[in-house]
Design an enzyme around this catalytic site. Structure first.
Site, PDB file in Angstrom:
ATOM      1  N   ASP A   1       0.876  -1.162   0.000  1.00 12.26           N
ATOM      2  CA  ASP A   1       0.000   0.000   0.000  1.00 12.26           C
ATOM      3  C   ASP A   1       0.927   1.229   0.000  1.00 12.26           C
ATOM      4  O   ASP A   1       2.103   1.113   0.348  1.00 12.26           O
ATOM      5  CB  ASP A   1      -0.860  -0.066   1.267  1.00 12.26           C
TER       6      ASP A   1
ATOM      7  N   ASP B   1      -0.050   5.106   0.936  1.00 14.10           N
ATOM      8  CA  ASP B   1      -0.251   6.080   2.026  1.00 14.10           C
ATOM      9  C   ASP B   1      -0.271   5.406   3.398  1.00 14.10           C
ATOM     10  O   ASP B   1      -1.053   4.486   3.625  1.00 14.10           O
ATOM     11  CB  ASP B   1      -1.560   6.843   1.802  1.00 14.10           C
TER      12      ASP B   1
END
Ligand SMILES: [Mg+2]
Ligand SMILES: [Zn+2]
Length: 211
Positions: A7, A9
């Site tokens: 991922d 952020d």
């Protein structure tokens, strides 16, 4: 294991408190884009272990009118150059740009790539020529854990594992394989698991949570 799906952020770069809207979200401007500590070194370790590294990220900011596509590209250049400066590299990057309530009409859709759907993960694994069972999915959110476990990946939750999170994940049977403080710690857990020299890896539990 052959690949790591990351991922973005909250795992690679810091989340930002947007004071005007009172929300914590992805960065919207270049000055807000800051890599988290030890990220380049973590990616380098994953590279050194022979794992492919791909980023699989929901980025609805363009759809919501928060930023322009050029800014997303600029973030990418900043991120890759800082990783490269420490000898690491990212093999592929995939974004879901959609959002069901997007302001931009062509991005307004209920797609198959927005996590917790597994579309982005499948695309990454396909392009890297690995099976999803040979991937770790690393994220700081419940959609990351859901997508990873639906896809058959091993999952690593990055951040503080709190009982508030357990109540959502346990109901859906999506306990992460590991919990790590940050990406560096996650990379070290993978290192231990793959080299099997130490047994520092442990399953998360509410009792172990540092709240
Ligand atoms: Mg995240
Ligand atoms: Zn999508």
């Amino acid at each position: 294991m052959k690949a790591v799906l990351l991922d973005r952020d909250g795992v690679i770069n810091a989340l930002v408190y947007h004071e005007d809207a009172g929300v914590i979200d992805a960065p919207f401007t270049q000055s807000q884009f800051k890599l988290l500590p030890r990220v380049p070194k973590a990616i380098r370790l994953l590279n050194d272990l022979g794992l492919s590294v791909a980023i699989v990220s929901n980025q609805p900011g363009i759809a919501k009118g928060h930023l322009k596509p050029e800014i997303l590209k600029a973030f990418e250049r900043m991120m890759l150059s800082q990783i490269r400066a420490e000898g690491g590299h990212v093999d592929r990057i995939y974004y879901c740009l959609h959002h069901p309530e997007a302001k931009v009409p062509k991005l307004r859709q209920r797609c198959r790539c927005r996590k917790p759907e597994i579309g982005l993960l499948g695309q990454a694994a396909g392009d890297l020529r690995v099976s999803l069972e040979e991937c770790y999915m690393i994220g700081d959110g419940i959609p990351d854990l859901l997508a990873g476990s639906r896809a058959g990946c091993r999952t690593i939750f990055v951040g503080r594992w709190k009982c508030e999170i357990c109540q959502f994940t346990e109901g859906q049977h999506v306990r992460p394989t590991f919990v790590a403080k940050d990406l560096w710690e996650a990379a070290q857990l993978i290192n231990s698991e793959m080299t099997k020299t130490t047994r520092t890896a442990s399953s998360p539990s509410c009792l172990l949570a540092q709240v």
